[in-house]
Write a protein that holds these residues in place. Sequence first.
Motif, PDB file in Angstrom:
ATOM      1  N   UNK A   1       0.822  -1.213   0.000  1.00 13.66           N
ATOM      2  CA  UNK A   1       0.000   0.000   0.000  1.00 13.66           C
ATOM      3  C   UNK A   1       0.854   1.260   0.000  1.00 13.66           C
ATOM      4  N   UNK A   2       1.988   1.202   0.639  1.00 15.06           N
ATOM      5  CA  UNK A   2       2.865   2.369   0.721  1.00 15.06           C
ATOM      6  C   UNK A   2       3.652   2.579  -0.566  1.00 15.06           C
TER       7      UNK A   2
ATOM      8  N   UNK B   1      -6.491   2.488  -5.367  1.00 17.40           N
ATOM      9  CA  UNK B   1      -7.588   1.575  -5.088  1.00 17.40           C
ATOM     10  C   UNK B   1      -8.088   1.692  -3.662  1.00 17.40           C
ATOM     11  N   UNK B   2      -7.167   1.770  -2.715  1.00 15.97           N
ATOM     12  CA  UNK B   2      -7.550   1.907  -1.310  1.00 15.97           C
ATOM     13  C   UNK B   2      -8.291   3.227  -1.087  1.00 15.97           C
ATOM     14  N   UNK B   3      -7.796   4.300  -1.690  1.00 16.03           N
ATOM     15  CA  UNK B   3      -8.452   5.597  -1.540  1.00 16.03           C
ATOM     16  C   UNK B   3      -9.853   5.578  -2.138  1.00 16.03           C
ATOM     17  N   UNK B   4     -10.002   4.917  -3.293  1.00 20.42           N
ATOM     18  CA  UNK B   4     -11.312   4.824  -3.932  1.00 20.42           C
ATOM     19  C   UNK B   4     -12.309   4.122  -3.024  1.00 20.42           C
ATOM     20  N   UNK B   5     -11.883   3.022  -2.416  1.00 19.56           N
ATOM     21  CA  UNK B   5     -12.772   2.284  -1.528  1.00 19.56           C
ATOM     22  C   UNK B   5     -13.048   3.066  -0.245  1.00 19.56           C
ATOM     23  N   UNK B   6     -12.027   3.729   0.286  1.00 20.54           N
ATOM     24  CA  UNK B   6     -12.200   4.491   1.524  1.00 20.54           C
ATOM     25  C   UNK B   6     -13.233   5.603   1.346  1.00 20.54           C
TER      26      UNK B   6
ATOM     27  N   UNK C   1      -6.748   3.304 -11.006  1.00 20.60           N
ATOM     28  CA  UNK C   1      -6.222   2.047 -10.462  1.00 20.60           C
ATOM     29  C   UNK C   1      -6.237   0.956 -11.531  1.00 20.60           C
ATOM     30  N   UNK C   2      -7.349   0.830 -12.223  1.00 24.02           N
ATOM     31  CA  UNK C   2      -7.493  -0.194 -13.259  1.00 24.02           C
ATOM     32  C   UNK C   2      -6.573   0.089 -14.443  1.00 24.02           C
ATOM     33  N   UNK C   3      -6.449   1.355 -14.805  1.00 19.90           N
ATOM     34  CA  UNK C   3      -5.612   1.728 -15.954  1.00 19.90           C
ATOM     35  C   UNK C   3      -4.147   1.358 -15.701  1.00 19.90           C
ATOM     36  N   UNK C   4      -3.644   1.691 -14.503  1.00 24.02           N
ATOM     37  CA  UNK C   4      -2.251   1.398 -14.183  1.00 24.02           C
ATOM     38  C   UNK C   4      -1.997  -0.105 -14.171  1.00 24.02           C
TER      39      UNK C   4
END
Length: 198
Positions: free
Chosen positions: A110-111, A119-124, A163-166
């Motif tokens: 994550x770091x 992805x984590x930010x999107x879900x958060x 996230x998906x693009x990368x």
Amino acid sequence: MNQRTAITAFRLLVLAGCVTPAGWLVWQWYFGDLGAVPGEAVVHFTGKTGLTLLLVTIAFSPAFRVTGWVGFMAARRQIGLWAFFWLVAHMLAWMGLDQYWDWPWIRREMIELPYIRYGVAALALLVPLALTSLRRVQKAMGYRAWHWLHRLIYVSAALGVTHFWILTRADYMLPLIFVAVLTGLIVFRIVDAMLHRR
């Protein structure tokens, strides 16, 4: 068919559309049709399903604005919560099937990896939207504050698409479709807001 019956039928159709991918995934897993790395296939499938439903959730508002049919708004919370469910499943599948619940490694990923952070930010960002999805919470917050909070769905979707693009390595067709759909929805929202003010 009266309007109430039509809305109920539409909500059942939305429910079927959100549950069916789970049945397909269980079927593929049981019969070993998920490829050489089934865990990775589950991670990708849940992510694509969740992102697709998230974009459909956003699309329900323009659909209502264009058609005037209240069924889209009646089912918007329902499909939004299903999108959240699938994205949580995506995160859990990544942690369990891909990272094997190795928390130090998960924290390091994550770091160090930008696409994981997106992805984590999107879900958060979806967490407060899910928690405030109940009507009584909307009334307690006031419609204006609730409405502004739920605009975070656009930011979450943009982070999810990034996230998906990368993550994509070769075939960019699906990411491009996601980018085009999200761009179209954002443009519609901006234009509709400008016309509404006039």
